[in-house]
Design a protein around this motif. Sequence first.
Motif, PDB file in Angstrom:
ATOM      1  N   MET A 147     124.077 -20.772  80.530  1.00  0.00           N
ATOM      2  CA  MET A 147     124.502 -19.427  80.930  1.00  0.00           C
ATOM      3  C   MET A 147     123.869 -18.345  80.048  1.00  0.00           C
ATOM      4  SD  MET A 147     126.427 -19.155  83.530  1.00  0.00           S
ATOM      5  CE  MET A 147     127.532 -20.024  84.594  1.00  0.00           C
ATOM      6  N   LEU A 148     123.480 -18.726  78.840  1.00  0.00           N
ATOM      7  CA  LEU A 148     122.811 -17.769  77.966  1.00  0.00           C
ATOM      8  C   LEU A 148     121.476 -17.308  78.548  1.00  0.00           C
ATOM      9  CD1 LEU A 148     123.364 -19.385  74.458  1.00  0.00           C
ATOM     10  CD2 LEU A 148     124.311 -17.216  75.276  1.00  0.00           C
ATOM     11  N   ILE A 149     120.832 -18.156  79.345  1.00  0.00           N
ATOM     12  CA  ILE A 149     119.504 -17.821  79.872  1.00  0.00           C
ATOM     13  C   ILE A 149     119.579 -16.608  80.804  1.00  0.00           C
ATOM     14  CG2 ILE A 149     117.487 -18.657  81.139  1.00  0.00           C
ATOM     15  CD1 ILE A 149     118.319 -21.519  80.162  1.00  0.00           C
ATOM     16  N   PRO A 150     120.381 -16.644  81.881  1.00  0.00           N
ATOM     17  CA  PRO A 150     120.421 -15.440  82.719  1.00  0.00           C
ATOM     18  C   PRO A 150     121.025 -14.237  81.996  1.00  0.00           C
ATOM     19  CG  PRO A 150     122.007 -17.068  83.513  1.00  0.00           C
ATOM     20  CD  PRO A 150     121.179 -17.733  82.452  1.00  0.00           C
ATOM     21  N   PHE A 151     121.996 -14.482  81.118  1.00  0.00           N
ATOM     22  CA  PHE A 151     122.600 -13.379  80.380  1.00  0.00           C
ATOM     23  C   PHE A 151     121.556 -12.689  79.502  1.00  0.00           C
ATOM     24  CE2 PHE A 151     125.334 -11.779  76.823  1.00  0.00           C
ATOM     25  CZ  PHE A 151     125.989 -10.804  77.556  1.00  0.00           C
ATOM     26  N   GLY A 152     120.762 -13.479  78.790  1.00  0.00           N
ATOM     27  CA  GLY A 152     119.718 -12.919  77.920  1.00  0.00           C
ATOM     28  C   GLY A 152     118.669 -12.150  78.702  1.00  0.00           C
ATOM     29  N   PHE A 153     118.231 -12.704  79.836  1.00  0.00           N
ATOM     30  CA  PHE A 153     117.215 -12.014  80.629  1.00  0.00           C
ATOM     31  C   PHE A 153     117.780 -10.790  81.340  1.00  0.00           C
ATOM     32  CE2 PHE A 153     114.726 -15.851  79.922  1.00  0.00           C
ATOM     33  CZ  PHE A 153     113.510 -15.280  79.604  1.00  0.00           C
ATOM     34  N   ALA A 154     119.067 -10.807  81.692  1.00  0.00           N
ATOM     35  CA  ALA A 154     119.689  -9.617  82.275  1.00  0.00           C
ATOM     36  C   ALA A 154     119.737  -8.497  81.232  1.00  0.00           C
ATOM     37  CB  ALA A 154     121.096  -9.943  82.778  1.00  0.00           C
ATOM     38  N   LEU A 155     120.112  -8.833  80.004  1.00  0.00           N
ATOM     39  CA  LEU A 155     120.123  -7.828  78.941  1.00  0.00           C
ATOM     40  C   LEU A 155     118.724  -7.305  78.651  1.00  0.00           C
ATOM     41  CD1 LEU A 155     122.667  -9.381  76.415  1.00  0.00           C
ATOM     42  CD2 LEU A 155     123.008  -7.380  77.880  1.00  0.00           C
ATOM     43  N   LEU A 214     117.503 -15.660  72.759  1.00  0.00           N
ATOM     44  CA  LEU A 214     117.747 -15.021  74.054  1.00  0.00           C
ATOM     45  C   LEU A 214     118.469 -13.682  73.922  1.00  0.00           C
ATOM     46  CD1 LEU A 214     118.702 -18.183  76.082  1.00  0.00           C
ATOM     47  CD2 LEU A 214     116.782 -16.656  76.586  1.00  0.00           C
ATOM     48  N   LEU A 215     119.412 -13.585  73.011  1.00  0.00           N
ATOM     49  CA  LEU A 215     120.211 -12.371  72.915  1.00  0.00           C
ATOM     50  C   LEU A 215     119.655 -11.358  71.921  1.00  0.00           C
ATOM     51  CD1 LEU A 215     123.779 -13.930  73.154  1.00  0.00           C
ATOM     52  CD2 LEU A 215     122.262 -13.132  74.987  1.00  0.00           C
ATOM     53  N   ALA A 216     118.729 -11.775  71.070  1.00  0.00           N
ATOM     54  CA  ALA A 216     118.110 -10.830  70.145  1.00  0.00           C
ATOM     55  C   ALA A 216     116.854 -10.193  70.740  1.00  0.00           C
ATOM     56  CB  ALA A 216     117.769 -11.516  68.828  1.00  0.00           C
ATOM     57  N   ALA A 217     116.323 -10.724  71.813  1.00  0.00           N
ATOM     58  CA  ALA A 217     115.117 -10.141  72.430  1.00  0.00           C
ATOM     59  C   ALA A 217     115.354  -8.698  72.889  1.00  0.00           C
ATOM     60  CB  ALA A 217     114.629 -11.022  73.573  1.00  0.00           C
ATOM     61  N   PRO A 218     116.466  -8.401  73.582  1.00  0.00           N
ATOM     62  CA  PRO A 218     116.692  -7.001  73.960  1.00  0.00           C
ATOM     63  C   PRO A 218     116.877  -6.085  72.742  1.00  0.00           C
ATOM     64  CG  PRO A 218     118.165  -8.457  75.178  1.00  0.00           C
ATOM     65  CD  PRO A 218     117.475  -9.281  74.151  1.00  0.00           C
ATOM     66  N   TYR A 219     117.533  -6.598  71.717  1.00  0.00           N
ATOM     67  CA  TYR A 219     117.734  -5.854  70.468  1.00  0.00           C
ATOM     68  C   TYR A 219     116.379  -5.553  69.820  1.00  0.00           C
ATOM     69  CZ  TYR A 219     119.254  -5.250  65.562  1.00  0.00           C
ATOM     70  OH  TYR A 219     119.464  -4.801  64.295  1.00  0.00           O
ATOM     71  N   THR A 220     115.492  -6.532  69.831  1.00  0.00           N
ATOM     72  CA  THR A 220     114.161  -6.369  69.260  1.00  0.00           C
ATOM     73  C   THR A 220     113.371  -5.332  70.044  1.00  0.00           C
ATOM     74  OG1 THR A 220     114.214  -8.665  68.529  1.00  0.00           O
ATOM     75  CG2 THR A 220     112.065  -7.615  68.611  1.00  0.00           C
ATOM     76  N   LEU A 221     113.445  -5.386  71.369  1.00  0.00           N
ATOM     77  CA  LEU A 221     112.772  -4.383  72.206  1.00  0.00           C
ATOM     78  C   LEU A 221     113.344  -3.002  71.925  1.00  0.00           C
ATOM     79  CD1 LEU A 221     110.789  -3.714  74.496  1.00  0.00           C
ATOM     80  CD2 LEU A 221     112.632  -4.238  76.115  1.00  0.00           C
ATOM     81  N   ARG A 222     114.640  -2.895  71.819  1.00  0.00           N
ATOM     82  CA  ARG A 222     115.306  -1.620  71.545  1.00  0.00           C
ATOM     83  C   ARG A 222     114.815  -1.011  70.238  1.00  0.00           C
ATOM     84  NH1 ARG A 222     116.524   2.736  70.193  1.00  0.00           N
ATOM     85  NH2 ARG A 222     118.501   3.382  69.356  1.00  0.00           N
ATOM     86  N   ARG A 223     114.640  -1.830  69.238  1.00  0.00           N
ATOM     87  CA  ARG A 223     114.225  -1.351  67.920  1.00  0.00           C
ATOM     88  C   ARG A 223     112.713  -1.239  67.790  1.00  0.00           C
ATOM     89  NH1 ARG A 223     118.446  -1.327  64.280  1.00  0.00           N
ATOM     90  NH2 ARG A 223     117.091  -1.703  62.506  1.00  0.00           N
TER      91      ARG A 223
END
Length: 187
Positions: free
Chosen positions: A140-148, A63-72
């Motif tokens: 709580m990681l679910i909405p946090f990950g999708f918000a990021l 969940l938290l590496a998906a935005p990082y992956t998109l960024r890179r």
Amino acid sequence: MSVLLTLARIIDRINEAIGRFISWALLLAVLICSGNAIMRYAFDTSSNAWLEIQWYLFSAVFLLAAPYTLRRNEHVRIDVIAGKFSRRTQIGIDIFGILAFLMPMALIMLNFALPYAWLSFQNQEMSSNAGGLIVWPAKMLIPFGFALLALQGVSELIKRIGYFRGRVPESEFEKHVAEPVAERAGE
């Protein structure tokens, strides 16, 4: 446009920092998984808490590496098709993909995940397994990950529009793949 590009850089830095930090959770999950397997087979003992913590860590990584992956720019793409087009067309396809697929999906998931996680938090939800852990932090990681992810989508959209306005270089959209040793040396 300058303010938006500054916002995009801030979002990028946040997701880079979270991505680098959460990468250690994968190592921790592997160590816990290995330790749990050794305990189970060598000493015939195990714990639901150890199983659940490794599930939570794997969830956090995805969940938290998906935005990082998109960024890179390392996410799954249609390069087989888009690679045949000019860079401008590729960036246009990216804009379409962000607006038509990424943002609606991330916002819909956020819409459903927030009440789901909030209810779990309010009820102080616990695992139904004997010796299990509290559940709401994982939920709580679910909405946090999708918000990021949605924020990173906004950043990527800003940068692509900036490209069309001549404010962002083409090199911004190349993959950020680096050798692990070179990456560590740069830190």
